[in-house]
Design a protein around this motif. Structure first.
Motif, PDB file in Angstrom:
ATOM      1  N   ARG A 153      -5.752 -69.630 -35.577  1.00 32.37           N
ATOM      2  CA  ARG A 153      -6.210 -69.708 -34.184  1.00 32.37           C
ATOM      3  C   ARG A 153      -7.279 -70.792 -34.097  1.00 32.37           C
ATOM      4  O   ARG A 153      -8.401 -70.575 -33.648  1.00 32.37           O
ATOM      5  CB  ARG A 153      -6.769 -68.351 -33.752  1.00 32.37           C
ATOM      6  CG  ARG A 153      -6.943 -68.181 -32.228  1.00 32.37           C
ATOM      7  CD  ARG A 153      -5.622 -67.877 -31.565  1.00 32.37           C
ATOM      8  NE  ARG A 153      -5.728 -67.864 -30.111  1.00 32.37           N
ATOM      9  CZ  ARG A 153      -5.882 -66.757 -29.379  1.00 32.37           C
ATOM     10  NH1 ARG A 153      -5.974 -65.585 -29.955  1.00 32.37           N
ATOM     11  NH2 ARG A 153      -5.934 -66.838 -28.073  1.00 32.37           N
ATOM     12  N   GLU A 165      -2.163 -67.963 -25.930  1.00 35.08           N
ATOM     13  CA  GLU A 165      -2.111 -67.072 -24.772  1.00 35.08           C
ATOM     14  C   GLU A 165      -1.613 -67.784 -23.510  1.00 35.08           C
ATOM     15  O   GLU A 165      -1.330 -67.131 -22.507  1.00 35.08           O
ATOM     16  CB  GLU A 165      -3.484 -66.449 -24.518  1.00 35.08           C
ATOM     17  CG  GLU A 165      -3.886 -65.438 -25.577  1.00 35.08           C
ATOM     18  CD  GLU A 165      -5.239 -64.812 -25.296  1.00 35.08           C
ATOM     19  OE1 GLU A 165      -5.364 -64.122 -24.268  1.00 35.08           O
ATOM     20  OE2 GLU A 165      -6.167 -65.022 -26.100  1.00 35.08           O
ATOM     21  N   VAL A 191      -0.171 -57.676 -28.447  1.00 31.51           N
ATOM     22  CA  VAL A 191      -1.167 -57.707 -29.510  1.00 31.51           C
ATOM     23  C   VAL A 191      -0.957 -56.481 -30.389  1.00 31.51           C
ATOM     24  O   VAL A 191      -0.725 -55.374 -29.879  1.00 31.51           O
ATOM     25  CB  VAL A 191      -2.600 -57.726 -28.930  1.00 31.51           C
ATOM     26  CG1 VAL A 191      -3.625 -57.507 -30.034  1.00 31.51           C
ATOM     27  CG2 VAL A 191      -2.865 -59.043 -28.227  1.00 31.51           C
ATOM     28  N   HIS A 215      -6.309 -62.618 -33.492  1.00 31.60           N
ATOM     29  CA  HIS A 215      -6.858 -62.308 -32.174  1.00 31.60           C
ATOM     30  C   HIS A 215      -7.982 -61.300 -32.367  1.00 31.60           C
ATOM     31  O   HIS A 215      -7.898 -60.455 -33.259  1.00 31.60           O
ATOM     32  CB  HIS A 215      -5.771 -61.711 -31.265  1.00 31.60           C
ATOM     33  CG  HIS A 215      -6.209 -61.521 -29.850  1.00 31.60           C
ATOM     34  ND1 HIS A 215      -6.212 -62.538 -28.939  1.00 31.60           N
ATOM     35  CD2 HIS A 215      -6.691 -60.431 -29.201  1.00 31.60           C
ATOM     36  CE1 HIS A 215      -6.655 -62.089 -27.778  1.00 31.60           C
ATOM     37  NE2 HIS A 215      -6.949 -60.802 -27.918  1.00 31.60           N
ATOM     38  N   PRO A 216      -9.060 -61.377 -31.580  1.00 33.27           N
ATOM     39  CA  PRO A 216      -9.381 -62.380 -30.561  1.00 33.27           C
ATOM     40  C   PRO A 216      -9.731 -63.732 -31.186  1.00 33.27           C
ATOM     41  O   PRO A 216      -9.858 -63.840 -32.403  1.00 33.27           O
ATOM     42  CB  PRO A 216     -10.614 -61.786 -29.865  1.00 33.27           C
ATOM     43  CG  PRO A 216     -10.651 -60.347 -30.268  1.00 33.27           C
ATOM     44  CD  PRO A 216     -10.048 -60.307 -31.632  1.00 33.27           C
ATOM     45  N   TYR A 217      -9.897 -64.720 -30.328  1.00 32.17           N
ATOM     46  CA  TYR A 217     -10.235 -66.070 -30.767  1.00 32.17           C
ATOM     47  C   TYR A 217     -11.530 -66.062 -31.575  1.00 32.17           C
ATOM     48  O   TYR A 217     -12.505 -65.435 -31.176  1.00 32.17           O
ATOM     49  CB  TYR A 217     -10.379 -66.975 -29.541  1.00 32.17           C
ATOM     50  CG  TYR A 217     -10.767 -68.397 -29.852  1.00 32.17           C
ATOM     51  CD1 TYR A 217      -9.976 -69.204 -30.662  1.00 32.17           C
ATOM     52  CD2 TYR A 217     -11.948 -68.938 -29.349  1.00 32.17           C
ATOM     53  CE1 TYR A 217     -10.319 -70.503 -30.945  1.00 32.17           C
ATOM     54  CE2 TYR A 217     -12.303 -70.248 -29.623  1.00 32.17           C
ATOM     55  CZ  TYR A 217     -11.488 -71.028 -30.426  1.00 32.17           C
ATOM     56  OH  TYR A 217     -11.842 -72.320 -30.708  1.00 32.17           O
ATOM     57  N   TYR A 224      -2.051 -61.599 -32.400  1.00 29.98           N
ATOM     58  CA  TYR A 224      -1.371 -61.927 -31.145  1.00 29.98           C
ATOM     59  C   TYR A 224       0.050 -62.352 -31.496  1.00 29.98           C
ATOM     60  O   TYR A 224       0.266 -63.235 -32.329  1.00 29.98           O
ATOM     61  CB  TYR A 224      -2.103 -63.055 -30.420  1.00 29.98           C
ATOM     62  CG  TYR A 224      -1.700 -63.215 -28.979  1.00 29.98           C
ATOM     63  CD1 TYR A 224      -2.391 -62.573 -27.965  1.00 29.98           C
ATOM     64  CD2 TYR A 224      -0.610 -64.012 -28.622  1.00 29.98           C
ATOM     65  CE1 TYR A 224      -2.013 -62.703 -26.632  1.00 29.98           C
ATOM     66  CE2 TYR A 224      -0.229 -64.148 -27.304  1.00 29.98           C
ATOM     67  CZ  TYR A 224      -0.941 -63.498 -26.308  1.00 29.98           C
ATOM     68  OH  TYR A 224      -0.559 -63.641 -24.991  1.00 29.98           O
ATOM     69  N   SER A 257      -8.604 -63.867 -24.812  1.00 35.48           N
ATOM     70  CA  SER A 257      -9.572 -64.830 -25.331  1.00 35.48           C
ATOM     71  C   SER A 257      -9.690 -66.061 -24.444  1.00 35.48           C
ATOM     72  O   SER A 257     -10.444 -66.983 -24.770  1.00 35.48           O
ATOM     73  CB  SER A 257      -9.178 -65.263 -26.744  1.00 35.48           C
ATOM     74  OG  SER A 257      -9.259 -64.181 -27.640  1.00 35.48           O
TER      75      SER A 257
END
Length: 311
Positions: A153, A165, A191, A215-217, A224, A257
């Protein structure tokens, strides 16, 4: 002397600030250039494969990958340990002469990404591009296949799957291998937790491509996942009947994110503006002082000249 020091200070601050804040952009440019060269070499190999037709080693490699796909489907991917698996590359790509053991490249226009594709999510492969997870299908397509492709990511300023995303149902994703370019269409995104193996397994009767990243960023406690299906024209118009097995899949609760990524971009822009302003301040002070000096010298010039004449 003071003016010279101010110029040097301003230049040093300017170059340092710009260098730090522009690092991600510069790193991306370098990475894009490297990827283009790597993909260009792969395309040359692909051209040779097309000219070689059924000759070895390309035909044998294709048969091995197809056999591998059939075997892991029959075994129900029993060796799949987690949703980010890695094991030694099961294929000898040296005999095919593939540059850096690439198996193809991935193109996602909606994300403005074109990444080299490797087999196995090793640290080395993941630092260079995208990787096919072990115990998932090789990227050659076909019924009862699901090629799961992972990428960071964002890595050292390189976006990679940072903007995943942004993908929406209907977006196209292409995988170019040594023999063909396969087209897939985004169906759904969810997710999952890292240990959710079933979420990335083969779906009977389907020809799928699954993109996966952290995920998250900037964090990694979730995954994700983007499910893509071979486009209808690529499947020669075949349509699966009944309920869509992908649309029925549900993941876990998560927070997008998108806001964090946008905030990061805004902060980077604001920081660059502040840096430029701070760097320009010494130069501005020097210019003001220089102009004052010129005015002072200009006003004293005629007085000195008249005094000389009187003498």
């Amino acid at each position: 002397m003071k003016r010279g020091a101010l110029i040097i200070l301003a230049g040093t601050l300017f170059l340092t600030g710009v260098g730090i804040l522009s690092y991600p952009d510069v790193r991306k440019l370098i990475s894009d250039h490297e990827n283009k060269d790597t993909i260009a070499r792969f395309q040359e190999e692909r051209q040779q494969a097309e000219e070689a037709a059924e000759d070895e080693p390309y035909a044998e490699l294709l048969r091995c990958m197809q056999d591998y796909n059939a075997r892991i489907y029959a075994d129900e991917q029993k060796e799949l340990k987690d949703a980010w698996s890695y094991e030694q590359n099961p294929f000898d790509l040296d005999t095919a002469g593939l540059p850096e053991h690439m198996v193809g490249y991935l193109t996602i226009e909606a994300m403005d990404q074109k990444l080299p594709l490797y087999i196995g999510a090793s640290d080395e492969n993941m630092s260079r591009g995208a990787a096919v997870l072990s115990q998932t299908s090789m990227p050659v397509g076909g019924e009862n296949t699901n090629c799961v492709i992972a990428a960071h990511r964002g890595y050292s300023g390189i976006p990679m799957f940072r903007d995943i995303e942004e993908l929406e149902p209907g977006d196209r994703v292409e995988v170019a291998n040594l023999w063909d370019t396969l087209e897939y269409e985004v169906v759904k995104s969810i997710v999952i937790s890292p240990d959710d193996i079933d979420a990335v397994k083969i779906v009977p009767g389907e020809d799928l491509l699954t993109l996966i990243t952290c995920h998250p960023y900037t964090q990694n406690y979730q995954r994700y996942v983007v499910y893509c299906r071979r486009t209808p024209d690529e499947r020669q118009g075949e349509e699966s009947g009944g309920e869509d097995p992908l649309l029925g899949r549900t993941g876990i609760a998560y927070v997008s994110s998108g806001g964090e990524i946008r905030k990061e971009r805004l902060l980077d822009g604001a920081a660059l503006s502040v840096c430029l302003a701070l760097c320009a301040a010494p130069a501005a002070v020097w210019l003001v002082q220089r102009r004052k000096g010129r005015r002072k010298n200009g006003s004293q010039g005629p007085q000195r000249e008249s005094k000389t004449r009187r003498q």
